[in-house]
Write a protein that holds these residues in place. Structure first.
Motif, PDB file in Angstrom:
ATOM      1  N   GLY A 129       9.856  39.847  16.785  1.00 30.60           N
ATOM      2  CA  GLY A 129      11.106  39.878  17.530  1.00 30.60           C
ATOM      3  C   GLY A 129      10.999  40.641  18.824  1.00 30.60           C
ATOM      4  N   ILE A 130      10.874  39.915  19.922  1.00 33.31           N
ATOM      5  CA  ILE A 130      10.768  40.537  21.243  1.00 33.31           C
ATOM      6  C   ILE A 130      12.071  41.238  21.613  1.00 33.31           C
ATOM      7  N   ASP A 131      13.191  40.631  21.208  1.00 35.94           N
ATOM      8  CA  ASP A 131      14.501  41.215  21.531  1.00 35.94           C
ATOM      9  C   ASP A 131      15.133  41.871  20.303  1.00 35.94           C
ATOM     10  N   GLY A 132      14.294  42.220  19.347  1.00 38.37           N
ATOM     11  CA  GLY A 132      14.806  42.893  18.161  1.00 38.37           C
ATOM     12  C   GLY A 132      15.063  41.990  16.973  1.00 38.37           C
ATOM     13  N   HIS A 133      15.005  40.683  17.199  1.00 38.27           N
ATOM     14  CA  HIS A 133      15.229  39.724  16.125  1.00 38.27           C
ATOM     15  C   HIS A 133      14.055  38.754  16.064  1.00 38.27           C
ATOM     16  N   ASP A 135      11.807  35.617  16.058  1.00 39.32           N
ATOM     17  CA  ASP A 135      12.026  34.305  16.658  1.00 39.32           C
ATOM     18  C   ASP A 135      11.171  33.243  15.985  1.00 39.32           C
ATOM     19  N   PHE A 150      10.014  31.141  24.427  1.00 40.21           N
ATOM     20  CA  PHE A 150       9.703  31.953  25.604  1.00 40.21           C
ATOM     21  C   PHE A 150       8.696  31.262  26.520  1.00 40.21           C
TER      22      PHE A 150
END
Length: 202
Positions: A129-133, A135, A150
């Motif tokens: 999770g690059i943004d915290g979640h 993917d 991405f």
């Protein structure tokens, strides 16, 4: 064997190197000849550790496993492929695989994707999770690509015969049945030319 064309979903960000088949499925599970139920024993030793990725609800039912170098080394037990399949994993991505494990995985409808370590590192980031979640990751066997939202795009090589079988859902029995007409013609010819080799019908 089910056809495998595209697989998309969460991926277990495992990453461990030199994972042998005893880690994948411990020896005490090898008493069965059934392919079902082995998912319970998959990575059993690791799953005894609190916070392990295989019991993390974020990855429940993930169809993809991201591993490290030399995945599937050790003994040749086919139960390792059975356990991974029973866990719901359809694709394993790693920098390298044991030849025997790779062959067993293929025969059980599991795609093994070889990618360089930098690609593995990036996919681990996406899976965690690059943004915290976490993917999703997308695998397209026809195009031989692994992609993410991405704009990551990695291509992989695969033996043409294995690709044909996985796309068509063909195991050894399926391949044989594909030649049923030719086999029938041959058997009929043998029955005429050498009737003494044809078993008598009771």
């Amino acid at each position: 064997m089910d056809r495998l064309t595209q697989v998309e979903g969460r991926a277990y960000p495992f990453g461990m190197k030199n994972v042998d088949t005893d880690i994948v499925i411990p020896a005490h599970w090898l008493k069965t000849i059934s392919r079902t139920g082995l998912g319970q024993g998959a990575f059993e030793v690791l799953r005894k550790e609190p916070g392990n990725v295989f019991d993390d609800p974020q990855y429940a039912g993930a169809p993809i496993l991201i591993a490290g170098d030399n995945f599937g080394c050790g003994s040749s037990r086919e139960h390792a492929a059975w356990a991974i399949a029973d866990l719901g994993i359809k694709v394993v991505i790693a920098p390298s695989f044991s030849d025997i494990f790779s062959g067993n995985a293929f025969k059980n409808g599991i795609l093994t994707v070889v990618l360089p370590q930098d690609a593995i590192d990036r996919l681990m980031q996406v899976a965690q999770g690059i943004d915290g979640h976490p993917d999703d990751i997308h695998i397209d066997l026809e195009q031989q690509t692994v992609t993410t939202r991405f704009q990551d795009r990695f291509t992989f090589e695969i033996d043409a015969f294995r690709k044909h079988c996985l796309l068509g859902g063909l195991d050894e029995i399926g391949l044989t049945l594909g030649d049923a007409d030719g086999i029938g013609v041959y058997e009929a010819r043998v029955a005429q030319e050498r009737p003494w080799v044809v078993p008598a019908v009771a």
